[in-house]
Design an enzyme around this catalytic site. Structure first.
Site, short mmCIF file in Angstrom:
data_model
loop_
_atom_site.label_atom_id
_atom_site.label_comp_id
_atom_site.label_asym_id
_atom_site.label_seq_id
_atom_site.Cartn_x
_atom_site.Cartn_y
_atom_site.Cartn_z
CB CYS A 110 -0.90 0.01 1.23
SG CYS A 110 -1.83 1.55 1.45
CG ASP A 133 -1.92 -4.26 -1.06
OD1 ASP A 133 -2.63 -4.39 -0.05
OD2 ASP A 133 -1.58 -3.14 -1.52
CD GLU A 181 -7.74 0.09 -7.80
OE1 GLU A 181 -8.83 0.33 -7.28
OE2 GLU A 181 -6.66 0.16 -7.16
N GLY A 233 -10.21 -5.90 5.18
CA GLY A 233 -11.36 -5.13 5.64
C GLY A 233 -12.67 -5.57 5.02
#
Length: 275
Positions: free
Chosen positions: A182, A189, A222, A251
């Site tokens: 991140c 990630d 993305e 989350g």
């Protein structure tokens, strides 16, 4: 709309007690795309497929309801939606009465479309629906067991990619070794990646080394997928190409960006064992 640093990421925030679409935090795609040399004319089409596993609300009688949700944000939308703000927004429904699922779907689509700047589709299903229990492998040949050495873990190194122009093929390759971080919190990630292409045969050792070179790279999901698509397109010159990343959940949400050359169909929603 502003920068990722001004989003709720990495900050302690109070959960909203009732419905609040103002919690959504759009981030313009343009700045990162400009870094990649992209302008208004994109060399790809695609979609960001989001899955929400923690969606709940109150029905007209105050009874709690739950659902699984699939959201599709078109790649041509001017904004992506920051994931923590998305989570906070969905949780703002927890103590909100909604007449029925049609009203809920309408609210979700309206708010997310406004934030993304383009129409966002919404599909709701029950936790007991047959589709919710299906776990599948990404189609393709897994390249992760190649017996090769690794020395580069960031930044992404497109020079590792190569292809054989004397061997034109159509094939689908899969790797479960994609990891990035991140850009705000530094949290890892994790993703499985599927590459389908027509063109000069990709050097698999170079491809795997290239994907591992994302391991210390900080960028949103993305943006990583768009970078991978563009590097493959530039270095290896396929005539057709798609890149699909299935990221693990955080989350209560997973994000699954898909980019392809124009003319290909949008992907299904293959939930993997890691999701």
């Amino acid at each position: 709309m502003s920068t990722p640093e001004q989003s709720p990421l990495g900050k302690s925030v109070a959960y909203a007690g009732t419905y609040d679409p103002g919690l959504l935090f759009p981030i313009p795609r343009a700045a990162k795309r400009a870094e990649l040399g992209l302008g208004d004319e994109l060399p790809f089409i695609g979609v960001d497929v989001w899955n929400a596993y923690e969606l709940s609300w109150l029905d007209a009688r105050g009874k709690p309801r739950v659902a699984l949700a699939e959201f599709r944000v078109p790649a041509e939308s001017p904004n992506l939606i920051e994931s923590k703000s998305f989570k906070l927004y969905l949780n703002s429904f927890n103590q909100t009465r909604v007449h029925d699922t049609d009203e809920l779907r309408t609210k979700l689509s309206h708010d997310l479309s406004l934030a993304a700047g383009a129409p966002v589709s919404v599909v709701l299903s029950t936790p007991t629906s047959p589709q919710s229990a299906i776990i599948e492998n990404l189609a393709g040949e897994v390249i992760d067991d190649l017996p090769i050495e690794f020395t580069r873990y960031g930044p992404p190194d497109a020079s590792l990619l190569y292809s054989n122009p004397d061997a034109v093929v159509e094939e689908t390759l899969v790797s479960h070794l994609l990891k990035s971080n991140c850009p705000v919190t530094g949290q890892p990630d994790w993703a499985s990646l599927q590459i389908h292409y027509v063109g000069p045969r990709l050097g698999r050792d170079g491809l795997l080394r290239y994907l591992v070179s994302y391991r210390e790279h900080a960028e949103f999901h993305e943006q990583c997928v768009e970078r991978i698509f563009l590097d493959l397109q530039k270095q290896c010159e396929p005539t057709r190409l798609s890149v699909y990343a299935r990221y693990t959940r955080r989350g209560g949400l997973d994000i699954n960006p898909f980019r392809c050359t124009p003319g290909w169909m949008m992907p299904g929603n293959t939930r993997t064992s890691r999701q």
